[in-house]
Write a protein that holds these residues in place. Structure first.
Motif, PDB file in Angstrom:
ATOM      1  N   GLU A 140       1.034  -0.969   0.128  1.00  0.00           N
ATOM      2  CA  GLU A 140       0.122  -0.122  -0.046  1.00  0.00           C
ATOM      3  C   GLU A 140       0.691   1.165  -0.084  1.00  0.00           C
ATOM      4  OE1 GLU A 140      -2.113   1.172   4.293  1.00  0.00           O
ATOM      5  OE2 GLU A 140      -4.022   0.892   2.337  1.00  0.00           O
ATOM      6  N   SER A 141       1.994   1.108   0.719  1.00  0.00           N
ATOM      7  CA  SER A 141       2.836   2.378   1.228  1.00  0.00           C
ATOM      8  C   SER A 141       3.504   2.666  -0.470  1.00  0.00           C
ATOM      9  CB  SER A 141       3.852   2.320   1.797  1.00  0.00           C
ATOM     10  OG  SER A 141       3.155   2.613   3.513  1.00  0.00           O
ATOM     11  N   GLN A 142       4.080   1.337  -1.109  1.00  0.00           N
ATOM     12  CA  GLN A 142       4.257   1.643  -2.302  1.00  0.00           C
ATOM     13  C   GLN A 142       3.286   2.634  -2.914  1.00  0.00           C
ATOM     14  OE1 GLN A 142       7.378  -1.695  -3.517  1.00  0.00           O
ATOM     15  NE2 GLN A 142       6.798  -2.120  -1.490  1.00  0.00           N
ATOM     16  N   ILE A 143       2.602   2.004  -3.724  1.00  0.00           N
ATOM     17  CA  ILE A 143       1.656   2.270  -4.217  1.00  0.00           C
ATOM     18  C   ILE A 143       1.206   4.144  -3.497  1.00  0.00           C
ATOM     19  CG2 ILE A 143      -1.083   2.815  -4.458  1.00  0.00           C
ATOM     20  CD1 ILE A 143      -1.083  -0.356  -4.622  1.00  0.00           C
ATOM     21  N   LEU A 184       5.493  10.540  -6.387  1.00  0.00           N
ATOM     22  CA  LEU A 184       6.506  10.870  -7.355  1.00  0.00           C
ATOM     23  C   LEU A 184       5.768  11.479  -8.476  1.00  0.00           C
ATOM     24  CD1 LEU A 184       9.129   8.782  -5.966  1.00  0.00           C
ATOM     25  CD2 LEU A 184       9.483  11.151  -6.077  1.00  0.00           C
ATOM     26  N   GLY A 185       4.784  11.319  -9.259  1.00  0.00           N
ATOM     27  CA  GLY A 185       3.739  11.879  -9.433  1.00  0.00           C
ATOM     28  C   GLY A 185       3.876  10.820 -10.821  1.00  0.00           C
ATOM     29  N   TRP A 186       3.294   8.885 -10.762  1.00  0.00           N
ATOM     30  CA  TRP A 186       4.095   7.740 -11.642  1.00  0.00           C
ATOM     31  C   TRP A 186       2.402   7.536 -11.048  1.00  0.00           C
ATOM     32  CZ3 TRP A 186       8.497   6.473  -8.960  1.00  0.00           C
ATOM     33  CH2 TRP A 186      10.401   7.687  -9.317  1.00  0.00           C
ATOM     34  N   PRO A 213      11.787   3.672 -10.781  1.00  0.00           N
ATOM     35  CA  PRO A 213      12.433   4.937 -11.086  1.00  0.00           C
ATOM     36  C   PRO A 213      13.955   5.734 -11.088  1.00  0.00           C
ATOM     37  CG  PRO A 213      10.682   5.117 -12.390  1.00  0.00           C
ATOM     38  CD  PRO A 213      10.807   4.231 -10.946  1.00  0.00           C
ATOM     39  N   ASN A 214      15.178   5.217 -10.815  1.00  0.00           N
ATOM     40  CA  ASN A 214      16.444   5.305 -10.939  1.00  0.00           C
ATOM     41  C   ASN A 214      16.048   7.352 -11.278  1.00  0.00           C
ATOM     42  OD1 ASN A 214      16.471   3.589  -9.612  1.00  0.00           O
ATOM     43  ND2 ASN A 214      18.708   3.315 -10.576  1.00  0.00           N
ATOM     44  N   PHE A 232       6.523   8.303 -18.521  1.00  0.00           N
ATOM     45  CA  PHE A 232       6.244   9.743 -17.223  1.00  0.00           C
ATOM     46  C   PHE A 232       7.099   9.694 -16.628  1.00  0.00           C
ATOM     47  CE2 PHE A 232       6.465   4.904 -16.761  1.00  0.00           C
ATOM     48  CZ  PHE A 232       6.443   5.582 -15.350  1.00  0.00           C
ATOM     49  N   LEU A 233       8.236   9.418 -16.441  1.00  0.00           N
ATOM     50  CA  LEU A 233       9.086   9.996 -15.876  1.00  0.00           C
ATOM     51  C   LEU A 233       9.774  11.009 -15.887  1.00  0.00           C
ATOM     52  CD1 LEU A 233      11.162   9.741 -13.044  1.00  0.00           C
ATOM     53  CD2 LEU A 233      13.107   7.895 -15.071  1.00  0.00           C
TER      54      LEU A 233
END
Length: 436
Positions: A57-60, A66-68, A83-84, A111-112
């Motif tokens: 959940e936190s990863q989502i 971060l806008g992804w 994405p680094n 998107f990055l």
């Protein structure tokens, strides 16, 4: 104190230009959009950056903060799915930067985006850092011979030197060359001399591929390849090539309207550029971006940059880096003219643009197309739609023939300016051509 930016989460956050406070707020907002609350605070983020794995959940929430898209999350592969974006310069950063560029292109991660602040910081690191000398032999992997490296160098040069009309067919070949060089750097066994050639080749290939991506409008892919090239030029201690790669990143920033970032990057690039032709091009780009940013209010600085560009070009010999070997009096004249347009010196500007176009060698079709769009814009400035339509039509036909989408976009950007002249001679025909 924040955790080291080497952790992928910290790198991704900095690449997005986010402070810790902004990042935490973004996580809270992502939870709130689902009617939930997140207990994430700065301390928890620091734990993640020290190796603690966040919940799925936190990863989502992290992705969205971060806008992804949350679709990129692979909870069982933390933090590798991140994405680094931007990899900091270091003694072993060249291959990871290449891998990131190749991965970004393969996964179409458009998107990055990398913030102007992050790229400026990278430029500052390059300007002040000292690369590690390539003094050791790599002992792992299969040995790499000079014949293979020579073949890769020669074939890369041949691909890059093809006429513009043919270069539109070469992206897959260039990608394959870069992937091969990356594998050799990562897994091969080679001497310091071979290492130097491989890093230089990786930087050159990355630069060529970046321009292909930029011309196609794929800005994320372009910036990642320019950054990968910078890492490898840094590893090879090639300051002129590094300055050129920064100059390309600045050009991209200016193209996207971020002239403040462009000017800062160019100032860093000029601290280490040594070749007169390289310095001429960088000064010319600096003049262009200063003029576009503030125009007459920075007149003195702009004119100093133009004078420096002219003097450096006069001092330049035939011994030039490949990335600026094409720099000529034609380029100086046209870009100086464009700069003077922003300063309001219209008559002299139009004269320089016309002179530059006439001096341009016949082989540089893509540049000719760009120059034609400049000429069309200058005619529109003078309220002369007939010659403007003729120049724009010629540019459009040329760009379509050689496969130059960036030039097509320059023509498209002029279309609204032709609308008030829809009944002028040649304008309806041009508008019909543009719509076809």
């Amino acid at each position: 104190m924040e955790a080291t930016p080497q952790h992928p989460l910290a790198v991704a956050r900095l690449a997005a230009g986010q402070t810790m406070d902004a990042f935490v707020s973004g996580i809270h907002d992502a939870a709130a959009r689902r009617g939930l609350r997140s207990g994430t605070d700065e301390a928890r983020v620091r734990k993640w950056q020290r190796g603690v794995t966040p919940s799925e959940e936190s990863q989502i929430y992290i992705a969205e903060a971060l806008g992804w898209s949350p679709d990129i999350v692979r909870a069982d592969d933390w933090p590798n799915w991140l994405p680094n974006g931007l990899i900091t310069l270091g003694p072993r950063s060249s291959v990871p930067a290449l891998r990131e560029a190749l991965r970004t292109a393969m996964e179409r991660r458009t998107f990055l985006t990398i913030s102007g602040a992050a790229v400026t910081a990278l430029a500052a690191d390059w300007a002040t850092g000292s690369p590690d000398a390539l003094t050791r032999t790599i002992n792992d992997g299969k040995p790499i011979g000079e014949d293979l490296v020579t073949y890769l160098e020669n074939s890369t040069t041949h691909l890059a030197d093809l006429p513009t009309e043919q270069r539109q067919h070469t992206p897959a070949l260039l990608d394959a060359h870069l992937a091969t060089v990356t594998d050799l750097l990562e897994h091969g066994r080679y001497t310091p001399g071979i290492a130097l050639r491989l890093h230089t080749l990786a930087a050159s290939l990355s630069q060529t591929i970046a321009w292909h991506r930029f011309d196609q409008g794929h800005h994320t892919h372009a910036s990642q390849h320019w950054i990968a090239g910078l890492h490898n030029a840094h590893a090879a201690s090639d300051h002129n090539l590094g300055a050129g790669l920064l100059g390309d990143l600045a050009y991209q920033a200016a193209w996207q309207g971020d002239h403040t970032t462009a000017a800062r990057i160019l100032e860093h690039a000029l601290t280490r550029a040594q070749n007169p032709a390289a310095r001429s091009l960088l000064q010319l780009r600096l003049a262009r971006t200063l003029a576009a940013r503030h125009g007459p209010s920075e007149r003195n600085a702009i004119l100093r940059a133009l004078a420096a560009a002219e003097q450096h070009l006069n001092d330049a010999s035939t011994d030039r880096p490949a990335w600026c070997a094409w720099m000529s009096e034609a380029d100086l004249a046209v870009d100086s003219g464009q700069t003077l347009l922003d300063l309001g010196d219209t008559r002299r500007a139009h004269q320089l643009i016309s002179e530059g176009e006439q001096m341009l060698p016949g082989a540089r079709d893509k540049t000719r197309g760009v120059f034609l769009t400049y000429r069309a814009a200058s005619y529109l400035d003078q309220k002369e739609p007939e010659p403007a339509a003729a120049a724009a039509a010629e540019a459009l036909l040329l760009a379509r023939r050689i496969g130059a989408p960036r030039c097509v976009k320059l023509v498209d950007d002029l279309l609204p300016r032709f609308q008030p002249y829809s009944h002028a001679s040649g304008v309806p025909e041009f508008l019909h051509l543009a719509a076809a």
